[in-house]
Design a protein around this motif. Structure first.
Motif, mmCIF file in Angstrom:
data_model
loop_
_atom_site.group_PDB
_atom_site.id
_atom_site.type_symbol
_atom_site.label_atom_id
_atom_site.label_comp_id
_atom_site.label_asym_id
_atom_site.label_seq_id
_atom_site.Cartn_x
_atom_site.Cartn_y
_atom_site.Cartn_z
ATOM 1 N N MET A 1 2.437 -1.149 -2.112
ATOM 2 C CA MET A 1 0.990 -1.191 -2.099
ATOM 3 C C MET A 1 0.516 -2.638 -2.122
ATOM 4 O O MET A 1 1.288 -3.547 -2.411
ATOM 5 N N VAL A 2 -0.765 -2.836 -1.819
ATOM 6 C CA VAL A 2 -1.398 -4.152 -1.853
ATOM 7 C C VAL A 2 -2.456 -4.135 -2.947
ATOM 8 O O VAL A 2 -3.217 -3.169 -3.072
ATOM 9 N N ILE A 3 -2.497 -5.187 -3.756
ATOM 10 C CA ILE A 3 -3.488 -5.300 -4.824
ATOM 11 C C ILE A 3 -4.410 -6.474 -4.520
ATOM 12 O O ILE A 3 -3.950 -7.595 -4.316
ATOM 13 N N LEU A 4 -5.699 -6.205 -4.470
ATOM 14 C CA LEU A 4 -6.686 -7.235 -4.183
ATOM 15 C C LEU A 4 -7.298 -7.763 -5.478
ATOM 16 O O LEU A 4 -7.578 -6.999 -6.404
ATOM 17 N N ALA A 5 -7.513 -9.069 -5.538
ATOM 18 C CA ALA A 5 -8.136 -9.723 -6.693
ATOM 19 C C ALA A 5 -9.502 -10.243 -6.288
ATOM 20 O O ALA A 5 -9.617 -11.052 -5.361
ATOM 21 N N ASP A 192 -8.381 -6.281 7.890
ATOM 22 C CA ASP A 192 -7.475 -5.497 8.721
ATOM 23 C C ASP A 192 -6.059 -6.052 8.670
ATOM 24 O O ASP A 192 -5.079 -5.299 8.659
ATOM 25 N N ASN A 193 -5.951 -7.365 8.623
ATOM 26 C CA ASN A 193 -4.635 -7.998 8.591
ATOM 27 C C ASN A 193 -3.910 -7.701 7.281
ATOM 28 O O ASN A 193 -2.730 -7.326 7.270
ATOM 29 N N VAL A 194 -4.627 -7.837 6.159
ATOM 30 C CA VAL A 194 -4.017 -7.630 4.851
ATOM 31 C C VAL A 194 -3.728 -6.152 4.592
ATOM 32 O O VAL A 194 -2.636 -5.779 4.166
ATOM 33 N N LEU A 195 -4.680 -5.303 4.875
ATOM 34 C CA LEU A 195 -4.507 -3.885 4.576
ATOM 35 C C LEU A 195 -3.736 -3.144 5.652
ATOM 36 O O LEU A 195 -3.226 -2.050 5.407
#
Length: 218
Positions: A1-5, A192-195
């Protein structure tokens, strides 16, 4: 998963620290991020510092999209102008959000002596737990800065999760969790790139090696 700060949202109502404006986003940018995250179980949301915008702007938009997030306030700034107060902390918890600790002040935990380490790593989460009514066991070191000694202190303090700023993907059961900062220039292409998990293998490997090298220096 990706976690955004995420830092602050909207127009600040206080004077920002030097460089802090880099992690503030407009309401429009924030809503664009949330719309891209809604319905995805492979993306986590976190908020640092405990800005008043967490409750005034972020919370209703999270609830509207049936999203939850983890919030990491600075315990020493609770109740100050532009920051959350005790009622705000409880409002987050009552809405299903989680509270973690960003420490007492915004300082580098690698540089702490014993007295300040106790305040940052023990007293701060205890105050946040007392005010919010929920145990606080997750930590987000300011600046994402850590070394072996910081991690050792956090383990002794009972940390169940520690969030950093290296970016990239993370497994759900990881104790040390890299996050990707949402910055002031975020746009749909970046989202879009990150997710979309388009990050190249070599770039991911480079971040991992950088993390290993950082720990090896201490």
């Amino acid at each position: 998963m990706v976690i955004l700060a995420i830092g602050g949202v909207g127009k600040p109502v206080r004077t920002l620290d030097p460089g802090e404006d880099e992690t503030w986003v407009t309401v429009e940018q924030f809503e664009r991020v949330l719309d891209s995250v809604a319905g995805r179980e492979d993306v986590g949301l976190t908020f640092d510092d405990g800005n008043s915008s967490d409750v005034e702007i972020a919370l209703p938009r999270l609830v509207e999209r049936d999203l939850t997030a983890e919030f990491f306030p600075l315990a020493g700034r609770i109740g100050q102008r532009g920051f959350l107060d005790a009622d705000g902390l409880r409002a987050l918890v009552e809405a299903g959000m989680s509270i973690g600790s960003h420490g007492w002040e915004h300082r580098d935990w690698r540089r702490l002596d014993g007295r300040h380490a106790r305040r940052e790593l023990e007293i701060a989460p205890k105050l946040l737990a007392d005010l919010s009514g929920k145990p606080v066991r997750a930590y987000a070191p300011p600046f994402g800065a850590y070394d072996r000694r910081v991690l050792s202190r956090l383990r002794r303090s009972g940390a169940t999760r520690v969030y950093t700023h290296e970016g990239g993907a993370v497994s759900r059961d990881s104790w040390l969790r890299p996050r990707t900062e949402v910055r002031h220039d975020v746009d749909q292409e970046w989202i879009d790139n990150v997710l979309g998990n388009r990050e190249g293998l070599y770039r991911r490997a480079g971040r991992v090696m950088a993390r290993v090298a950082r720990l090896a220096r201490f």
